[in-house]
Design a protein around this motif. Structure first.
Motif, PDB file in Angstrom:
ATOM      1  N   UNK A 176      11.173   7.390  -5.332  1.00 39.85           N
ATOM      2  CA  UNK A 176      10.583   7.274  -6.670  1.00 39.85           C
ATOM      3  C   UNK A 176      11.349   8.172  -7.630  1.00 39.85           C
ATOM      4  N   UNK A 177      11.886   7.554  -8.706  1.00 40.77           N
ATOM      5  CA  UNK A 177      12.589   8.292  -9.750  1.00 40.77           C
ATOM      6  C   UNK A 177      11.944   7.942 -11.089  1.00 40.77           C
ATOM      7  N   UNK A 230       0.839  -1.200   0.000  1.00 40.40           N
ATOM      8  CA  UNK A 230       0.000   0.000   0.000  1.00 40.40           C
ATOM      9  C   UNK A 230       0.871   1.245   0.000  1.00 40.40           C
ATOM     10  N   UNK A 231       0.489   2.222  -0.832  1.00 38.32           N
ATOM     11  CA  UNK A 231       1.132   3.541  -0.849  1.00 38.32           C
ATOM     12  C   UNK A 231       0.046   4.607  -0.871  1.00 38.32           C
ATOM     13  N   UNK A 267       8.225   8.278  -0.196  1.00 31.29           N
ATOM     14  CA  UNK A 267       6.883   7.984   0.304  1.00 31.29           C
ATOM     15  C   UNK A 267       6.937   6.782   1.233  1.00 31.29           C
ATOM     16  N   UNK A 268       6.043   6.739   2.234  1.00 31.99           N
ATOM     17  CA  UNK A 268       5.961   5.551   3.104  1.00 31.99           C
ATOM     18  C   UNK A 268       5.335   4.396   2.339  1.00 31.99           C
ATOM     19  N   UNK A 312       3.599  11.665  -0.356  1.00 32.25           N
ATOM     20  CA  UNK A 312       4.864  11.852  -1.054  1.00 32.25           C
ATOM     21  C   UNK A 312       5.538  13.128  -0.585  1.00 32.25           C
ATOM     22  N   UNK A 313       6.857  13.086  -0.451  1.00 33.99           N
ATOM     23  CA  UNK A 313       7.637  14.257  -0.065  1.00 33.99           C
ATOM     24  C   UNK A 313       8.820  14.414  -1.010  1.00 33.99           C
TER      25      UNK A 313
END
Length: 211
Positions: free
Chosen positions: A134-135, A97-98, A112-113, A103-104
């Motif tokens: 995330x890239x 789960x996201x 993100x957690x 998002x930071x």
């Protein structure tokens, strides 16, 4: 392979347009035939995951909106993929789960957690939570992550401690704006904090969708 056979079963509701109740019965029979020694608990979890994925796949695709902030990922693959003896290798099923609202952005990228878990056909269970980077590069997303968690060996491999750490690299291909397929490779170990630290390497195919 077992993973490919299971994924084909998950997709048959779309390809064949089979009635959902008939698919549920057939899917439970296929899972048992693929894994004849699977425990009742693992059979149930694999059965639930397969039916959830079928439900998601049969929903109509739509463009991501501000309200579609939750991403759910399902994955299946090989547990302890480089096990030389072969007695600890198993098939795993997992869910993650996201929340896109969490998002930071930072100087090192977007973070993100992430929370999830997997179960194997040897009744091993790993539940975890941590952080993922995330890239994005065109339609591809590269997602390294680090997730400490709780591990229960069940009838599978003893990793030496209930506390384990999973490091993973995942590559997603954005098929639609709200749908992704990907590949992930991970390593799980306890940093020599346990009685033993054999460690494992896993690989899996993932399906993700935003809601």
């Amino acid at each position: 392979t077992n993973t490919i056979r299971l994924m084909l079963v998950l997709l048959n509701s779309i390809i064949l347009d089979r009635p959902f109740l008939i698919l549920i019965k057939e899917r439970s029979q296929v899972i048992i035939s693929i894994f004849p020694s699977i425990s009742a608990r693992s059979t149930f979890l694999a059965f639930v995951l397969s039916n959830i994925v079928t439900f998601l796949l049969t929903m109509n695709f739509s463009v991501v909106t501000a309200e579609q902030s939750t991403e759910i990922s399902f994955y299946s693959g090989v547990f302890d993929t480089i096990d030389k003896e072969g007695d600890d290798k198993a098939t795993l099923f997992g869910i993650e789960h996201r929340n896109n609202d969490l998002f930071r952005n930072s100087i090192l990228g977007k973070f993100a957690p992430i929370t999830g878990g997997f179960v194997t056909d040897n009744s091993s269970i790993y539940l975890y939570t941590g952080v993922e980077a995330i890239y994005d590069l065109g339609p591809l997303s590269f997602k390294p992550s680090f997730t400490p968690g709780f591990y229960e060996a069940g009838d599978g491999k003893d990793l030496g401690s209930a506390l384990e750490f999973k490091s993973e690299i995942r590559i997603d291909l954005n098929i639609f704006e709200n749908t992704k397929f990907g590949y992930a490779y991970s390593h799980v170990s306890n940093n020599d904090w346990g009685d033993i630290n054999p460690g494992i390497d896993n690989q899996s195919i993932t399906f993700s969708r935003n809601f």
